[in-house]
Design a protein around this motif. Sequence first.
Motif, PDB file in Angstrom:
ATOM      1  N   PRO A 120       0.908  -1.365  -0.047  1.00 13.84           N
ATOM      2  CA  PRO A 120       0.060   0.031   0.034  1.00 13.84           C
ATOM      3  C   PRO A 120       0.796   1.177  -0.076  1.00 13.84           C
ATOM      4  O   PRO A 120       1.661   1.289   0.805  1.00 13.84           O
ATOM      5  CB  PRO A 120      -0.794  -0.045   1.436  1.00 13.84           C
ATOM      6  CG  PRO A 120      -0.842  -1.775   1.670  1.00 13.84           C
ATOM      7  CD  PRO A 120       0.716  -2.073   1.102  1.00 13.84           C
ATOM      8  N   ALA A 126      -3.677   6.711  -3.894  1.00  9.88           N
ATOM      9  CA  ALA A 126      -3.526   5.291  -3.786  1.00  9.88           C
ATOM     10  C   ALA A 126      -3.511   4.577  -2.352  1.00  9.88           C
ATOM     11  O   ALA A 126      -4.084   3.734  -1.963  1.00  9.88           O
ATOM     12  CB  ALA A 126      -2.299   4.925  -4.703  1.00  9.88           C
ATOM     13  N   HIS A 130      -6.130   2.125  -0.903  1.00 14.54           N
ATOM     14  CA  HIS A 130      -5.704   0.702  -0.058  1.00 14.54           C
ATOM     15  C   HIS A 130      -6.074   0.740   1.350  1.00 14.54           C
ATOM     16  O   HIS A 130      -6.549  -0.545   1.864  1.00 14.54           O
ATOM     17  CB  HIS A 130      -4.410   0.728  -0.206  1.00 14.54           C
ATOM     18  CG  HIS A 130      -3.919   0.155  -1.414  1.00 14.54           C
ATOM     19  ND1 HIS A 130      -3.862  -1.050  -1.959  1.00 14.54           N
ATOM     20  CD2 HIS A 130      -2.971   0.745  -2.514  1.00 14.54           C
ATOM     21  CE1 HIS A 130      -3.395  -1.158  -3.062  1.00 14.54           C
ATOM     22  NE2 HIS A 130      -2.729   0.048  -3.296  1.00 14.54           N
ATOM     23  N   ARG A 133      -9.676  -0.003   1.206  1.00 14.58           N
ATOM     24  CA  ARG A 133      -9.670  -1.359   0.680  1.00 14.58           C
ATOM     25  C   ARG A 133      -9.769  -2.496   2.016  1.00 14.58           C
ATOM     26  O   ARG A 133     -10.414  -3.396   1.990  1.00 14.58           O
ATOM     27  CB  ARG A 133      -8.779  -1.968  -0.149  1.00 14.58           C
ATOM     28  CG  ARG A 133      -8.477  -3.357  -0.669  1.00 14.58           C
ATOM     29  CD  ARG A 133      -7.292  -3.528  -1.449  1.00 14.58           C
ATOM     30  NE  ARG A 133      -6.062  -3.308  -0.832  1.00 14.58           N
ATOM     31  CZ  ARG A 133      -5.652  -3.989  -0.005  1.00 14.58           C
ATOM     32  NH1 ARG A 133      -6.054  -4.971   0.720  1.00 14.58           N
ATOM     33  NH2 ARG A 133      -4.135  -3.318   0.622  1.00 14.58           N
ATOM     34  N   THR A 134      -8.908  -2.145   2.964  1.00 16.06           N
ATOM     35  CA  THR A 134      -8.684  -3.161   4.007  1.00 16.06           C
ATOM     36  C   THR A 134     -10.037  -2.689   5.104  1.00 16.06           C
ATOM     37  O   THR A 134     -10.427  -3.692   5.637  1.00 16.06           O
ATOM     38  CB  THR A 134      -7.367  -2.777   4.965  1.00 16.06           C
ATOM     39  OG1 THR A 134      -7.636  -1.324   5.365  1.00 16.06           O
ATOM     40  CG2 THR A 134      -6.274  -3.004   3.942  1.00 16.06           C
ATOM     41  N   SER A 164     -14.090  -3.936  -2.568  1.00 19.49           N
ATOM     42  CA  SER A 164     -12.585  -4.076  -2.230  1.00 19.49           C
ATOM     43  C   SER A 164     -11.995  -4.197  -3.301  1.00 19.49           C
ATOM     44  O   SER A 164     -10.667  -3.744  -3.447  1.00 19.49           O
ATOM     45  CB  SER A 164     -12.367  -5.311  -1.092  1.00 19.49           C
ATOM     46  OG  SER A 164     -12.981  -6.383  -1.676  1.00 19.49           O
ATOM     47  N   PHE A 168      -8.934  -1.736  -4.880  1.00 15.55           N
ATOM     48  CA  PHE A 168      -7.372  -2.231  -5.305  1.00 15.55           C
ATOM     49  C   PHE A 168      -7.010  -1.591  -6.452  1.00 15.55           C
ATOM     50  O   PHE A 168      -6.142  -1.110  -6.835  1.00 15.55           O
ATOM     51  CB  PHE A 168      -7.581  -3.934  -4.983  1.00 15.55           C
ATOM     52  CG  PHE A 168      -6.429  -4.371  -5.625  1.00 15.55           C
ATOM     53  CD1 PHE A 168      -5.155  -4.323  -4.839  1.00 15.55           C
ATOM     54  CD2 PHE A 168      -5.900  -4.693  -6.648  1.00 15.55           C
ATOM     55  CE1 PHE A 168      -3.787  -4.714  -5.098  1.00 15.55           C
ATOM     56  CE2 PHE A 168      -4.592  -5.167  -7.238  1.00 15.55           C
ATOM     57  CZ  PHE A 168      -3.463  -5.129  -6.527  1.00 15.55           C
ATOM     58  N   GLY A 171      -6.790   1.920  -6.650  1.00 13.73           N
ATOM     59  CA  GLY A 171      -5.279   2.248  -6.289  1.00 13.73           C
ATOM     60  C   GLY A 171      -4.178   2.131  -7.177  1.00 13.73           C
ATOM     61  O   GLY A 171      -3.166   3.018  -7.264  1.00 13.73           O
ATOM     62  N   ARG A 172      -4.397   1.164  -8.088  1.00 18.63           N
ATOM     63  CA  ARG A 172      -3.189   0.841  -9.198  1.00 18.63           C
ATOM     64  C   ARG A 172      -3.384   2.187 -10.078  1.00 18.63           C
ATOM     65  O   ARG A 172      -2.650   2.749 -10.649  1.00 18.63           O
ATOM     66  CB  ARG A 172      -3.561  -0.284  -9.819  1.00 18.63           C
ATOM     67  CG  ARG A 172      -3.345  -1.403  -8.909  1.00 18.63           C
ATOM     68  CD  ARG A 172      -2.977  -2.721  -9.583  1.00 18.63           C
ATOM     69  NE  ARG A 172      -1.692  -2.615 -10.387  1.00 18.63           N
ATOM     70  CZ  ARG A 172      -1.070  -3.211 -11.614  1.00 18.63           C
ATOM     71  NH1 ARG A 172      -2.353  -3.941 -12.148  1.00 18.63           N
ATOM     72  NH2 ARG A 172      -0.088  -2.869 -12.333  1.00 18.63           N
ATOM     73  N   ASN A 175      -1.837   5.140  -9.033  1.00 22.01           N
ATOM     74  CA  ASN A 175      -0.584   5.279  -9.002  1.00 22.01           C
ATOM     75  C   ASN A 175      -0.015   5.337 -10.390  1.00 22.01           C
ATOM     76  O   ASN A 175       0.715   4.493 -10.971  1.00 22.01           O
ATOM     77  CB  ASN A 175       0.037   3.976  -8.485  1.00 22.01           C
ATOM     78  CG  ASN A 175       0.294   4.068  -6.919  1.00 22.01           C
ATOM     79  OD1 ASN A 175       0.426   5.061  -6.381  1.00 22.01           O
ATOM     80  ND2 ASN A 175       0.436   3.058  -6.198  1.00 22.01           N
ATOM     81  N   ASP A 181       3.295   1.681  -8.821  1.00 28.89           N
ATOM     82  CA  ASP A 181       2.928   0.553  -7.634  1.00 28.89           C
ATOM     83  C   ASP A 181       4.226   0.399  -7.012  1.00 28.89           C
ATOM     84  O   ASP A 181       5.523   0.012  -7.551  1.00 28.89           O
ATOM     85  CB  ASP A 181       2.564  -0.419  -8.267  1.00 28.89           C
ATOM     86  CG  ASP A 181       0.848  -0.487  -8.755  1.00 28.89           C
ATOM     87  OD1 ASP A 181       0.132   0.414  -8.179  1.00 28.89           O
ATOM     88  OD2 ASP A 181       0.180  -1.190  -9.372  1.00 28.89           O
TER      89      ASP A 181
END
Length: 190
Positions: A120, A126, A130, A133-134, A164, A168, A171-172, A175, A181
């Motif tokens: 993360p 991003a 992350h 996501r958690t 979730s 993810f 987040g990519r 980035n 990443d």
Amino acid sequence: MVVLNKIYTRTGDSGETALGNGVRVAKHSQRVTAYGTVDELNATLGLARLHASGDMVSAISRIQNDLFDLGADLCRPEMDRDAQAEYTPLRIIPAQVDRLEREIDTMNADLSPLRSFILPGGSALAAHLHLCRTVARRAERETVALSTVEGVNESAVKYLNRLSDWLFVAGRVANDNGADDILWVPGANR
């Protein structure tokens, strides 16, 4: 329409709260824990949105609204089929899950396949996604735990699972479409 004239009511001072159907339960009940974690997820998305721009702002805002729908779904237990409701409870529907899947596919189309797990981080957006996501995974675990003791809308669990994954992939995208990443290097610090 929700109308909030008074913010504090003192009705929860004894450690109980009212569900959407008016039934009072302990604030630590599995149902309250599930929708409380969804609320926490929504708050973390609000932080992520501060770092977003363009279409990502719109997508996060849409998901935040969905999370209020999900909270409404979880705070109203599934009713006995013979019971007459004053109104039809708000439930997550399969179309909301399908929309997440389409968005995941669209975002993922421009990303290179992964060759390692991702740590993360990277951009501020991003990193926040992350974290979201958690929290989404925890909300999913809490909702699945609830489903083992009480009825839960199947689409609610699916929505959290897909969300979730969406977070993810988003987040990519945040980035620089995966270019920034941070990849896990197994055993790198031995």
